[in-house]
Design a protein around this motif. Sequence first.
Motif, PDB file in Angstrom:
ATOM      1  N   ILE A  13       0.633  -1.908  -0.167  1.00  0.00           N
ATOM      2  CA  ILE A  13       0.055  -0.677   0.207  1.00  0.00           C
ATOM      3  C   ILE A  13       0.954   1.222   0.215  1.00  0.00           C
ATOM      4  O   ILE A  13       0.666   2.130  -0.690  1.00  0.00           O
ATOM      5  N   LEU A  14       2.452   0.924   1.060  1.00  0.00           N
ATOM      6  CA  LEU A  14       2.896   2.261   1.188  1.00  0.00           C
ATOM      7  C   LEU A  14       4.036   2.704  -0.395  1.00  0.00           C
ATOM      8  O   LEU A  14       4.133   3.558  -0.983  1.00  0.00           O
ATOM      9  N   VAL A  15       3.543   1.708  -1.273  1.00  0.00           N
ATOM     10  CA  VAL A  15       4.643   1.496  -2.054  1.00  0.00           C
ATOM     11  C   VAL A  15       3.463   2.371  -3.464  1.00  0.00           C
ATOM     12  O   VAL A  15       3.933   3.170  -3.889  1.00  0.00           O
ATOM     13  N   PHE A  16       2.455   1.931  -3.601  1.00  0.00           N
ATOM     14  CA  PHE A  16       1.372   2.689  -4.141  1.00  0.00           C
ATOM     15  C   PHE A  16       0.947   3.135  -4.102  1.00  0.00           C
ATOM     16  O   PHE A  16       0.903   4.433  -4.964  1.00  0.00           O
ATOM     17  N   LEU A  17       0.846   3.728  -2.982  1.00  0.00           N
ATOM     18  CA  LEU A  17       0.447   5.462  -3.132  1.00  0.00           C
ATOM     19  C   LEU A  17       2.275   6.278  -2.991  1.00  0.00           C
ATOM     20  O   LEU A  17       2.172   7.266  -3.813  1.00  0.00           O
ATOM     21  N   THR A  18       3.329   5.578  -2.927  1.00  0.00           N
ATOM     22  CA  THR A  18       4.590   6.864  -2.793  1.00  0.00           C
ATOM     23  C   THR A  18       4.848   6.518  -4.317  1.00  0.00           C
ATOM     24  O   THR A  18       5.822   7.361  -5.288  1.00  0.00           O
ATOM     25  N   ALA A  19       4.781   4.991  -5.257  1.00  0.00           N
ATOM     26  CA  ALA A  19       5.423   5.392  -6.991  1.00  0.00           C
ATOM     27  C   ALA A  19       5.331   5.986  -7.705  1.00  0.00           C
ATOM     28  O   ALA A  19       6.053   6.195  -7.465  1.00  0.00           O
ATOM     29  N   PRO A  20       3.738   6.377  -7.432  1.00  0.00           N
ATOM     30  CA  PRO A  20       4.072   8.174  -8.720  1.00  0.00           C
ATOM     31  C   PRO A  20       4.839   9.247  -7.803  1.00  0.00           C
ATOM     32  O   PRO A  20       5.255   9.846  -9.181  1.00  0.00           O
ATOM     33  N   VAL A  21       5.081   9.805  -6.780  1.00  0.00           N
ATOM     34  CA  VAL A  21       5.630  11.244  -6.562  1.00  0.00           C
ATOM     35  C   VAL A  21       7.431  10.517  -6.582  1.00  0.00           C
ATOM     36  O   VAL A  21       7.810  10.935  -7.564  1.00  0.00           O
ATOM     37  N   LEU A  22       7.576   9.668  -6.271  1.00  0.00           N
ATOM     38  CA  LEU A  22       9.033   8.531  -6.941  1.00  0.00           C
ATOM     39  C   LEU A  22       9.219   8.468  -8.397  1.00  0.00           C
ATOM     40  O   LEU A  22      10.253   9.352  -9.076  1.00  0.00           O
ATOM     41  N   GLY A  23       8.171   8.657  -8.994  1.00  0.00           N
ATOM     42  CA  GLY A  23       8.341   8.171 -10.636  1.00  0.00           C
ATOM     43  C   GLY A  23       8.479   9.655 -11.273  1.00  0.00           C
ATOM     44  O   GLY A  23       9.344   9.733 -11.935  1.00  0.00           O
ATOM     45  N   ALA A  24       7.662  10.413 -10.680  1.00  0.00           N
ATOM     46  CA  ALA A  24       7.829  11.620 -11.163  1.00  0.00           C
ATOM     47  C   ALA A  24       9.207  12.088 -10.684  1.00  0.00           C
ATOM     48  O   ALA A  24      10.013  13.435 -11.287  1.00  0.00           O
ATOM     49  N   ILE A  25      10.210  12.002  -9.121  1.00  0.00           N
ATOM     50  CA  ILE A  25      11.100  12.583  -8.992  1.00  0.00           C
ATOM     51  C   ILE A  25      12.834  12.285 -10.072  1.00  0.00           C
ATOM     52  O   ILE A  25      12.753  12.775 -10.374  1.00  0.00           O
ATOM     53  N   SER A  26      12.251  10.592 -10.465  1.00  0.00           N
ATOM     54  CA  SER A  26      13.083   9.991 -11.411  1.00  0.00           C
ATOM     55  C   SER A  26      12.760  10.619 -12.680  1.00  0.00           C
ATOM     56  O   SER A  26      14.206  10.757 -13.302  1.00  0.00           O
ATOM     57  N   ASP A  27      11.507  10.970 -13.163  1.00  0.00           N
ATOM     58  CA  ASP A  27      11.756  11.930 -14.014  1.00  0.00           C
ATOM     59  C   ASP A  27      12.137  13.230 -14.778  1.00  0.00           C
ATOM     60  O   ASP A  27      12.576  13.765 -15.159  1.00  0.00           O
ATOM     61  N   LEU A  28      12.158  14.048 -12.508  1.00  0.00           N
ATOM     62  CA  LEU A  28      12.788  14.944 -13.377  1.00  0.00           C
ATOM     63  C   LEU A  28      14.023  15.501 -12.393  1.00  0.00           C
ATOM     64  O   LEU A  28      14.424  16.179 -12.699  1.00  0.00           O
ATOM     65  N   ALA A  29      14.957  14.518 -11.987  1.00  0.00           N
ATOM     66  CA  ALA A  29      16.123  14.611 -11.330  1.00  0.00           C
ATOM     67  C   ALA A  29      16.837  14.589 -12.146  1.00  0.00           C
ATOM     68  O   ALA A  29      17.228  13.927 -13.379  1.00  0.00           O
ATOM     69  N   SER A  30      17.500  15.685 -12.013  1.00  0.00           N
ATOM     70  CA  SER A  30      18.668  15.209 -13.340  1.00  0.00           C
ATOM     71  C   SER A  30      20.085  14.068 -12.294  1.00  0.00           C
ATOM     72  O   SER A  30      20.783  13.465 -13.510  1.00  0.00           O
ATOM     73  N   SER A  31      20.331  13.628 -11.427  1.00  0.00           N
ATOM     74  CA  SER A  31      21.119  12.812 -11.059  1.00  0.00           C
ATOM     75  C   SER A  31      20.037  11.571 -10.593  1.00  0.00           C
ATOM     76  O   SER A  31      19.635  10.912  -9.035  1.00  0.00           O
ATOM     77  N   LYS A  32      19.397  10.694 -11.682  1.00  0.00           N
ATOM     78  CA  LYS A  32      18.804   9.182 -10.611  1.00  0.00           C
ATOM     79  C   LYS A  32      19.675   8.553 -10.287  1.00  0.00           C
ATOM     80  O   LYS A  32      18.859   8.098  -9.129  1.00  0.00           O
ATOM     81  N   ARG A  33      20.738   8.139 -10.644  1.00  0.00           N
ATOM     82  CA  ARG A  33      22.317   7.642 -10.035  1.00  0.00           C
ATOM     83  C   ARG A  33      22.193   7.837  -8.422  1.00  0.00           C
ATOM     84  O   ARG A  33      22.085   6.561  -7.517  1.00  0.00           O
ATOM     85  N   LEU A  34      21.961   8.985  -8.013  1.00  0.00           N
ATOM     86  CA  LEU A  34      21.869   9.525  -6.988  1.00  0.00           C
ATOM     87  C   LEU A  34      20.586   9.213  -6.100  1.00  0.00           C
ATOM     88  O   LEU A  34      20.902   8.190  -4.935  1.00  0.00           O
ATOM     89  N   CYS A  35      19.360   9.233  -6.462  1.00  0.00           N
ATOM     90  CA  CYS A  35      18.049   8.874  -5.655  1.00  0.00           C
ATOM     91  C   CYS A  35      18.025   7.601  -5.726  1.00  0.00           C
ATOM     92  O   CYS A  35      17.850   7.206  -4.678  1.00  0.00           O
TER      93      CYS A  35
END
Length: 185
Positions: free
Chosen positions: A48-70
């Motif tokens: 459930i927590l992954v379900f709730l956080t995955a869209p936010v993490l996906g957006a961060i992943s799309d916008l982050a310049s350093s995916k490796r750091l994330c």
Amino acid sequence: PSPPPPAPAAALPASFAAVVVPTSGYVIADVHLSATSLWGYATSLASILVFLTAPVLGAISDLASSKRLCLGIACAIGSLASIMLLFCGPGDVIPVLTLYVLAQIAFIGGNIFYDALLPRIAPPTQLDRVSGLGFALGYIGGGLQFALALALITLHSAFGLDESQAARLGMAPVPLENPVEPFFL
């Protein structure tokens, strides 16, 4: 596809049931819960927590310049939670479940960043090959780790260990592989 979870982590539910939870179960709000029930509830909570956080993490992943750091942060969180599990023992039901949920969220969250890195490390024509190779190597490595952990747990007395010590030692490689993963991408 994302890499498989480290195979020795498969020993955790059995260790949880055999070592951590008392045979009479664990009482929450006057309800006796078995180790299997507790594990199922914790896994459901993590999902459930992954379900709730995955869209936010996906957006961060799309916008982050350093995916490796994330990815590195997710790996560090998962590794720290896994390391802390090594210090848990009989009766540590809530700490084990909390650390398990945290490690699950970090692992799955890390996969979001891992998947986002693939187009940066392989040309479009090689994406399937590189992804498949990474997946296959992950399963081979995890299978070898699992076989060694299973042998250690099965033959614990030959090594002068009790079953709890052998299970914890068998799971020890799990946090060691997570922090180095971002450096291979």
